[in-house]
Write a protein that holds these residues in place. Structure first.
Motif, short mmCIF file in Angstrom:
data_model
loop_
_atom_site.label_atom_id
_atom_site.label_comp_id
_atom_site.label_asym_id
_atom_site.label_seq_id
_atom_site.Cartn_x
_atom_site.Cartn_y
_atom_site.Cartn_z
N LEU A 49 -5.94 10.75 3.54
CA LEU A 49 -4.90 11.71 3.53
C LEU A 49 -3.78 11.52 4.29
N ASN A 50 -3.73 10.46 5.16
CA ASN A 50 -2.67 10.26 6.22
C ASN A 50 -2.34 8.63 5.96
N TRP A 51 -2.13 8.16 4.65
CA TRP A 51 -2.00 6.54 4.41
C TRP A 51 -0.47 6.53 4.52
N PHE A 52 0.03 5.84 5.43
CA PHE A 52 1.74 5.60 5.43
C PHE A 52 1.87 4.36 6.00
N PRO A 53 1.72 3.42 5.39
CA PRO A 53 1.44 1.96 6.08
C PRO A 53 2.81 1.23 6.00
N SER A 54 2.81 0.21 7.19
CA SER A 54 4.08 -0.40 7.30
C SER A 54 3.94 -1.53 5.94
N GLU A 55 5.40 -1.76 5.80
CA GLU A 55 5.55 -2.68 4.66
C GLU A 55 6.42 -3.86 4.93
N ASP A 56 6.22 -5.00 4.08
CA ASP A 56 7.29 -6.22 4.56
C ASP A 56 7.15 -6.68 6.04
N VAL A 57 5.95 -6.68 6.30
CA VAL A 57 5.68 -7.26 7.67
C VAL A 57 5.07 -8.75 7.80
N VAL A 58 5.93 -9.76 8.41
CA VAL A 58 5.78 -10.99 8.29
C VAL A 58 5.28 -11.44 9.63
N ILE A 59 4.23 -12.04 9.95
CA ILE A 59 3.67 -12.76 11.14
C ILE A 59 3.83 -14.09 10.78
N ARG A 60 4.69 -15.12 11.11
CA ARG A 60 4.76 -16.41 10.77
C ARG A 60 5.00 -17.23 11.93
N ASP A 61 4.64 -18.40 11.66
CA ASP A 61 4.75 -19.59 12.68
C ASP A 61 4.65 -19.46 14.35
N ASP A 113 -4.08 -3.00 3.10
CA ASP A 113 -3.89 -3.26 1.62
C ASP A 113 -3.36 -4.60 1.53
N ASN A 114 -3.64 -5.67 0.65
CA ASN A 114 -3.12 -6.44 0.01
C ASN A 114 -2.44 -7.56 1.24
N SER A 115 -3.43 -7.80 2.15
CA SER A 115 -2.79 -8.81 3.35
C SER A 115 -2.91 -10.12 2.59
N LEU A 116 -1.96 -10.76 2.90
CA LEU A 116 -2.17 -12.47 2.46
C LEU A 116 -2.28 -13.09 3.72
N ILE A 117 -3.31 -14.14 3.95
CA ILE A 117 -3.57 -14.68 5.15
C ILE A 117 -3.51 -16.13 4.78
N GLN A 118 -2.48 -17.00 4.96
CA GLN A 118 -2.36 -18.29 4.50
C GLN A 118 -1.79 -19.39 5.30
N LEU A 119 -2.42 -20.62 5.19
CA LEU A 119 -1.98 -21.74 5.82
C LEU A 119 -2.06 -21.65 7.36
N ASN A 120 -2.81 -20.85 7.90
CA ASN A 120 -3.26 -20.88 9.43
C ASN A 120 -4.56 -21.61 9.97
N GLU A 121 -4.38 -22.01 11.24
CA GLU A 121 -5.39 -22.62 11.92
C GLU A 121 -5.91 -22.00 12.84
N ALA A 122 -6.99 -21.47 12.73
CA ALA A 122 -7.82 -20.84 13.76
C ALA A 122 -8.94 -21.71 14.19
N THR A 127 -1.04 -1.60 7.38
CA THR A 127 0.07 -2.27 6.53
C THR A 127 -0.38 -2.48 5.06
N ASP A 128 0.70 -2.73 4.30
CA ASP A 128 0.45 -2.97 3.02
C ASP A 128 1.42 -4.15 2.48
N GLY A 129 0.68 -5.23 2.03
CA GLY A 129 1.22 -6.65 1.60
C GLY A 129 1.91 -7.40 2.82
N ALA A 130 1.29 -7.43 4.02
CA ALA A 130 1.58 -8.18 5.12
C ALA A 130 1.16 -9.39 4.83
N LEU A 131 2.13 -10.52 5.47
CA LEU A 131 1.92 -12.05 5.16
C LEU A 131 1.51 -12.59 6.55
N ILE A 132 0.63 -13.00 6.76
CA ILE A 132 0.44 -13.78 8.03
C ILE A 132 0.29 -15.32 7.76
N GLU A 133 1.29 -15.94 7.98
CA GLU A 133 1.48 -17.37 7.53
C GLU A 133 1.57 -18.52 8.54
#
Length: 571
Positions: free
Chosen positions: A274-286, A332-341, A302-308
């Motif tokens: 009932l209280n879904w208000f996600p941050s959008e266009d969040v980029v965590i990169r490099d 929702d819809n997080s994309l986690i790509q090209l990372n080293e852990a 978040t919705d559609g965050a990019l962690i690259e």
């Protein structure tokens, strides 16, 4: 009112002065046609907009209301007063100076904090300067004229060392269109407490846009390991009076080293049904994140965050409880790509990557996981409920490489459904004895998980099964995945010693495997010597792409995240 429509062509919206329950402008997209009765303005409220094509505004009158002046697609944004550059030098400055020239700079950050900065203003902190006081920006810029705080000159980065004097070294508080870059920040103290290197906080202010945190050197932040909401960089959107979120937030090219508890973390209080208000266009990169008490990188709400292309090493080094390298929570819809852990130390979780609960459609793509004590990938959720957890649905792990991860390579914990693990390459080194795929209990069990076209190269031993008990952080397992349901395998390649193999009608099996020589010398970086970080990022990305192409035998094609449709209910 049926039949009254307005076309919103090519409009750029600034923040409306008054809206009923949320910012209507966030739901407008160029070219959409919206019924006027859906706009839900207060009587006489204003919606400001500008138009690149220079159309005139319109006066709209909706039956049953007083006239509403909607400057829809009006001619240009209001003129911005002339921007000013301010100079700050801790050695040569004086707060009595005007601060508008290099020869008469301000001295203290307190002078900056108290000054009414305007859109387009720049604050240049002299290299070689050092302050034992926080930097706090609470004024907003505009989309075309952000407020910028950065370093100026040749020499060591401007250093902010707040010690035990402030919870944060740098903060952006209830402000938008702000850029902070090029600074060194520490926040050490004799005893732990809730501390931040950089805090981006928005409370009760609706949508907060256009914040950039980049090229920062953040280290030695002694936060408390008893709570996740403190550490190196934290972005926090909260508001009981007004739903609040970030839009267009960038966290890029930062070094985060020796901090507790979280390296880079997001906080939100609007993550329930009932209280879904996600941050959008969040980029965590490099970003480079090393020696972290708890979790490495964790966006939330978040919705559609990019962690690259982030590098996380040594997560889970000090915090009690469960930690992992890179993961998300209530997204929702997080994309986690090209990372080293790598080198996550704990085995309470302890994976390089994790897809966590109250989340849908998380994608792990082209990542490299290695030498993590807890394994490669955890997919998990406690029991679904009707308030704050819809489970974990639709996780995809595709085209990733795991090498010499320990304990549990793939762990399916709790209410996981509709997950796909395909076309990954796993290397288990000689002498390692791991659980390749294990289903575990968390108020329930997984169902509908597919493992397809993966390559399992095992020079040690790999086991398959479900939890039969616990021994500290480790799971005792038995053959078979029950009571998990519909965990299916198809077309995978099994090389080496596998115990209690699952049914795989189209699988390929080889009882022997010897690891082949290959280039695993990934570029390394010493955070004690931050110079050269830009060159390292280029070298690291190049090595990652080359390694992935070799291991996957396919061209690497990075993706862009997709957000949820405004017509889709989060259920």
């Amino acid at each position: 009112m049926a039949g009254h429509f307005v076309r919103l062509d090519d409009c750029i919206f600034d923040r409306p002065p008054s809206l009923v329950d949320h910012e209507i402008a966030d739901h407008f997209r160029g070219g959409e046609i919206l019924p006027i009765f859906q706009l839900a303005f207060r009587p006489a409220s204003l919606l400001w907009a500008s138009n690149r094509q220079g159309r005139q505004g319109h006066l709209l009158k909706i039956p049953g209301t007083i006239p509403i002046l909607a400057l829809l697609c009006a001619t240009g944004t209001p003129a911005i007063a002339s921007a000013t550059t301010y100079y700050v030098d801790s050695v040569r400055g004086n707060d009595q100076y005007a601060g508008t020239s290099q020869t008469q700079p301000w001295q203290s950050l307190a002078r900056v904090n108290a000054f009414p900065l305007r859109p387009g203003d720049q604050v240049l902190l002299a290299t070689g300067s050092a302050w034992k006081e926080p930097l706090t920006i609470s004024r907003s810029g505009r989309a075309s004229a952000p407020i910028v705080v950065t370093a100026a000159g040749d020499g060591p980065r401007p250093r902010i060392d707040v010690g035990d004097l402030s919870p944060h070294g740098v903060a952006v508080m209830n402000a938008e269109y702000v850029t902070i870059s090029g600074l060194e920040v520490t926040n050490d103290a004799p005893t732990p407490a809730q501390r931040f290197g950089v805090l981006v906080s928005a409370q009760d202010r609706g949508v907060t846009r256009g914040i950039r945190i980049s090229d920062m050197y953040i280290h030695d932040v002694r936060g408390t390991n008893d709570r996740k909401d403190n550490g190196g960089i934290v972005f926090r959107a909260t508001g009981q009076k007004r739903a609040t979120r970030f839009q267009d937030l960038r966290i890029e090219r930062n070094i985060v080293w020796r901090v507790d508890r979280s390296g880079i973390a997001g906080i939100s209080d609007r993550v329930t049904f009932l209280n879904w208000f996600p941050s959008e266009d969040v980029v965590i990169r490099d970003n480079y994140v090393e020696d972290i008490g708890g979790d490495g990188i964790v966006p939330r709400g978040t919705d559609g965050a990019l962690i690259e292309h982030n590098i996380v090493k040594g997560a889970g080094s000090r915090a009690p409880g469960y930690s992992a390298g890179i993961w998300q929570w209530s997204t929702d819809n997080s994309l986690i790509q090209l990372n080293e852990a790598a080198y996550t130390r704990t085995r309470y979780d302890g994976q390089g990557f994790d897809s966590d609960f109250n989340s849908r459609r998380t994608t792990f793509l082209y990542n490299y996981s290695h030498d993590n004590a807890g394994g490669f990938l955890l997919i998990c959720s406690p029991k679904r409920n009707d308030t704050d957890n819809l489970g974990n649905r639709g996780t995809i792990a595709r085209f990733n490489v795991s090498r010499n991860d320990g304990t549990r390579i793939f762990q399916l914990s709790g209410h996981v459904s509709d997950a796909l693990v395909e076309k990954n390459v796993v290397h288990v080194g000689k002498g390692l004895d791991v659980q390749m795929v294990v289903a575990t209990d968390w108020d329930g069990w997984a169902r509908d998980v597919r493992f397809r076209d993966n390559i399992f190269n095992v020079a040690g031993t790999a086991r398959y099964g479900s939890e039969s008990g616990r021994s500290g952080p480790d799971y005792l397992i038995r053959a078979g995945f029950a009571p998990a349901e519909h965990v299916r395998f198809n077309g995978n390649v099994y090389r080496g010693r596998h115990i209690d193999l699952p049914d795989d009608a189209d699988g390929q099996f080889s009882a022997t495997y010897v690891e082949q020589p290959a280039d695993w010398q990934i570029p390394v970086f010493d955070p004690a010597r931050p110079d050269g970080f830009s060159d390292f990022l280029i070298q690291h990305r190049s090595w990652m792409l080359s390694m992935l192409q070799r291991e996957l035998q396919a061209t690497v094609t990075l993706k862009q995240p997709q957000r949820i449709s405004i017509f889709e209910t989060r259920r």
